[in-house]
Structures are given as C-alpha cells and as structure tokens.
Design a protein around this motif. Structure first.
Motif, PDB file in Angstrom:
ATOM      1  N   GLY A  82       6.926   4.569  -6.235  1.00 18.79           N
ATOM      2  CA  GLY A  82       5.505   4.597  -5.934  1.00 18.79           C
ATOM      3  C   GLY A  82       5.015   3.374  -5.191  1.00 18.79           C
ATOM      4  N   MET A  83       5.705   2.242  -5.385  1.00 26.06           N
ATOM      5  CA  MET A  83       5.323   1.030  -4.653  1.00 26.06           C
ATOM      6  C   MET A  83       5.477   1.228  -3.153  1.00 26.06           C
ATOM      7  N   PHE A  84       6.399   2.102  -2.746  1.00 29.19           N
ATOM      8  CA  PHE A  84       6.583   2.422  -1.332  1.00 29.19           C
ATOM      9  C   PHE A  84       5.802   3.675  -0.942  1.00 29.19           C
ATOM     10  N   LEU A  85       5.925   4.736  -1.775  1.00 22.31           N
ATOM     11  CA  LEU A  85       5.379   6.041  -1.402  1.00 22.31           C
ATOM     12  C   LEU A  85       3.861   6.081  -1.433  1.00 22.31           C
ATOM     13  N   THR A  86       3.245   5.422  -2.432  1.00 17.77           N
ATOM     14  CA  THR A  86       1.783   5.489  -2.535  1.00 17.77           C
ATOM     15  C   THR A  86       1.087   4.926  -1.299  1.00 17.77           C
ATOM     16  N   PRO A  87       1.402   3.705  -0.858  1.00 15.25           N
ATOM     17  CA  PRO A  87       0.731   3.222   0.365  1.00 15.25           C
ATOM     18  C   PRO A  87       1.058   4.055   1.599  1.00 15.25           C
ATOM     19  N   LEU A  88       2.279   4.589   1.672  1.00 14.09           N
ATOM     20  CA  LEU A  88       2.634   5.435   2.820  1.00 14.09           C
ATOM     21  C   LEU A  88       1.841   6.737   2.802  1.00 14.09           C
ATOM     22  N   LEU A  89       1.698   7.329   1.619  1.00 13.02           N
ATOM     23  CA  LEU A  89       0.912   8.562   1.505  1.00 13.02           C
ATOM     24  C   LEU A  89      -0.563   8.297   1.773  1.00 13.02           C
ATOM     25  N   VAL A  90      -1.055   7.136   1.337  1.00 12.98           N
ATOM     26  CA  VAL A  90      -2.436   6.768   1.655  1.00 12.98           C
ATOM     27  C   VAL A  90      -2.619   6.714   3.165  1.00 12.98           C
ATOM     28  N   GLY A  91      -1.659   6.089   3.850  1.00 15.93           N
ATOM     29  CA  GLY A  91      -1.744   6.007   5.298  1.00 15.93           C
ATOM     30  C   GLY A  91      -1.724   7.371   5.951  1.00 15.93           C
ATOM     31  N   LEU A  92      -0.879   8.276   5.458  1.00 13.56           N
ATOM     32  CA  LEU A  92      -0.768   9.620   6.038  1.00 13.56           C
ATOM     33  C   LEU A  92      -2.012  10.452   5.754  1.00 13.56           C
ATOM     34  N   LEU A  93      -2.400  10.541   4.480  1.00 16.51           N
ATOM     35  CA  LEU A  93      -3.499  11.435   4.096  1.00 16.51           C
ATOM     36  C   LEU A  93      -4.850  10.922   4.562  1.00 16.51           C
ATOM     37  N   PHE A  94      -5.060   9.618   4.477  1.00 15.21           N
ATOM     38  CA  PHE A  94      -6.361   9.100   4.874  1.00 15.21           C
ATOM     39  C   PHE A  94      -6.496   9.059   6.394  1.00 15.21           C
ATOM     40  N   HIS A  95      -5.385   8.933   7.081  1.00 18.04           N
ATOM     41  CA  HIS A  95      -5.440   9.048   8.544  1.00 18.04           C
ATOM     42  C   HIS A  95      -5.793  10.484   8.919  1.00 18.04           C
ATOM     43  N   THR A  96      -5.197  11.434   8.158  1.00 13.15           N
ATOM     44  CA  THR A  96      -5.484  12.849   8.416  1.00 13.15           C
ATOM     45  C   THR A  96      -6.962  13.156   8.216  1.00 13.15           C
ATOM     46  N   LYS A  97      -7.555  12.475   7.218  1.00 14.77           N
ATOM     47  CA  LYS A  97      -8.969  12.721   6.930  1.00 14.77           C
ATOM     48  C   LYS A  97      -9.870  11.744   7.676  1.00 14.77           C
ATOM     49  N   GLY A  98      -9.253  10.904   8.521  1.00 10.64           N
ATOM     50  CA  GLY A  98     -10.054   9.974   9.313  1.00 10.64           C
ATOM     51  C   GLY A  98     -10.519   8.774   8.533  1.00 10.64           C
ATOM     52  N   GLY A  99      -9.807   8.421   7.411  1.00 10.45           N
ATOM     53  CA  GLY A  99     -10.302   7.342   6.576  1.00 10.45           C
ATOM     54  C   GLY A  99      -9.589   6.035   6.736  1.00 10.45           C
TER      55      GLY A  99
END
Length: 330
Positions: free
Chosen positions: A139-156
């Motif tokens: 999660g130390m790697f995946l959580t920030p990466l998923l934040v980058g992917l999902l929030f970029h998708t939502k424009g955040g």
C-alpha cells in the motif's frame, strides 16, 4: 456505562480529538512542532511493526498466494471500483468529502484488527498476519499510485513523486529498519505488546487532532452540513456491506475453506487509519485534510463495530459445529 467506556475507550478518544480540535485547535508555530512530533510517532509505529513481525511467519504465510491475491485484488481493485461507482452519483457531497471517500477506497488493510478478528473467529491467523502485512507494505506504493491515477481521471490531481518519496521515508524506511533489527528486538516487543499499542493508538490520535485542528481553523464546520455527514455515514456503510458480502461469498465460490474465508473477509474489508491518516497528510498537503480524513475515520469505527459482531458470530458457529463432532468422539 463504565464497561462501555472501558470497551470503547479508543473510539471515544478519537471523537474526543475531533471535539478538542473543534474547541482548542492548534495552529501557528505550536502546530509545526506538533506536526514534527506526529511524524516521529508514526515513524516509530512502523519501526515497531517491522521489528515485531517474525520472518518465519512471513515465509509461512507467503505460500498461500491465492488467498493473498484475493485480498489484494479486493483491497486495491474492487474497493476503488465501488468508490468510483458511488461517486458517479452527482452532487452527493462536497468535493473534499468525495476525495476522502475515494482515498478511503485505495488504502491498504489494517494489521492489528484484521489479525485480532481473524483469531477471535478461528480463521487462518498466519495467513492473516502475512496478508495484512503485505497489504500495508504494498500500500505504501500502490495507494499513492492509485491516487495519481484515479484523481487524474477525475481531474483532481493530488499526487507527486515527492508524495511517494515522503511516504516511503516516513513509513517504509522505518519498517525495513525494524525488520533488520527484528532478530534482536522481536521477542522483547512480543512480551511488551502494550508499547506498540500505545504508540499505534497514540500516533493516530495525534494525527486526527492535528488534521482536524487545521481543518477547523480553515472553517470545516462552516463548510460541512448535517446532510454531508449523513451521506458519508450511509456511503461508508454501503461500501463495507458490499465488500463484506463480496469477500465472504465470492471466496466460497472460489473454493476456499472456512478458515480462509474468514481471513479473506476480515483482511479484505478493512481500511487502515494508521496508514491512511499519515498518507493523507503527505499526499494532500495544503488541502482540506480534515475533511478528506473524515470518511476514513467514520469507516474505521463502523468496520470495528461490525467486524466485532461478525467475529463473535463466526466463533459461535464454529463452536456449534464442533459440538456434535466432540460428542461423537466421547
């Protein structure tokens, strides 16, 4: 009342930090000093986790790869998909709370409570230790990466390499150091579990107080309505029920035995406040962290209360099932 306070003191303490921050928020230079102390407490927490986790247990648990894969897919794939589905409903809540819901969905599982509930319910404890620990490490790697992917998708936005570096330095580096020193400290820490519990719970209380102090100073309670709070509670309950059903029933369809299904249910449905709160401070630095952490705080309490009931029921059903077998052997 006294027994209730004794049993639920930690839940009461977390909400007590919210009340304290609402009445006496810390700001200015004292807040900066408090933030440094909080970061040190979090680093100490992950060092102690690394020093306590036996390598023999890790090796034994790693062989059950199907179980771990199921938990990881639930935690980092199924949960985020559910979060996106929920947030597809327009005008459901404020942008900060919506960010908090999605952030909650990409967090790793808990360690202590997942293992504790699995043990109470008579599940596969070694697998739970390994699975929950692997979830936190990845999660130390995946959580920030998923934040980058999902929030970029939502424009955040919300993610940078600096955030990942901060998480690795604050969480992973102390954990690795603890693992290096585990042969020397492991037994001593196993005999002094209260130390880890004190640091664990104390550091989370510090994070909650600091985050909500900043949010209150920024006008949190003027921005947040009763409808927003109700929406967060309802969404958290829906997410938890959906994932509990998914983990228990789908794991059965995949042929896992009872003990493994219990482990998957408790490890796959949890979200870690211990990891999530410090990650939020790093990833969303300069944003409304108090509002972003609020859905996670509420989910944390709901999952503890719900899983405590489930664990006791699993344990009772196991005893009931074992009673006829014991009678036959007499």
């Amino acid at each position: 009342m006294a027994s209730l306070i004794k049993r639920e003191w930690y839940t009461i303490a977390i909400f007590g930090m919210v009340v304290l921050a609402s009445i006496l928020p810390i700001g200015g230079e004292p807040a900066e000093v408090f933030s440094v102390a909080t970061n040190l407490a979090i680093a100490l927490l992950f060092f102690l986790h690394g020093a306590r986790l036996s390598r023999d247990v890790v090796i034994a648990g790693m062989t059950h790869w199907r179980l771990h894969l199921f938990v990881l897919v639930t935690t980092f794939v199924v949960f985020p998909i559910l979060g996106l589905i929920v947030l597809a409903v327009p005008n459901l809540m404020t942008p900060a709370l919506a960010t908090g819901i999605l952030f909650l969905c990409v967090l790793p599982s808990t360690v202590q409570s997942s293992i504790a509930f699995t043990s109470i319910a008579e599940g596969n404890v070694p697998a739970a230790i390994c699975s929950a620990s692997a979830s936190n490490i990845l999660g130390m790697f995946l959580t920030p990466l998923l934040v980058g992917l999902l929030f970029h998708t939502k424009g955040g936005g919300g993610f940078s390499l600096g955030a990942l570096e901060g998480i690795l330095l604050q969480l992973l580096a102390p954990f690795i150091l603890g693992q290096v020193l585990q042969p020397f400290l492991g037994r001593w820490l196993s005999r002094h579990r209260t130390l880890t519990q004190f640091v664990d719970r104390g550091s989370i209380l510090m994070v909650v107080y600091g985050a909500f102090s900043e949010a209150v100073i920024g006008g949190l309670w003027h921005k947040l309505s009763a409808e927003d709070l109700v929406a967060v509670v309802v969404i958290d309950i829906v997410l938890l029920v959906a994932v509990l059903c998914f983990t228990f029933y789908v794991s059965g369809w995949f042929g896992f035995n009872r003990a493994d299904r219990i482990t998957i249910t408790f490890c796959g449905s949890k979200k870690s406040l211990a990891s999530g709160a410090p990650m939020a401070n790093v990833i969303f630095a300069g944003q409304d962290v108090g509002s972003i952490v609020l859905p996670l705080m509420i989910f944390h309490q709901i999952q503890l209360m719900t899983c405590a009931v489930l664990a006791r029921r699993f344990a009772s059903s196991a005893k009931a099932a074992a009673a006829p077998e014991n009678a036959k052997t007499v």
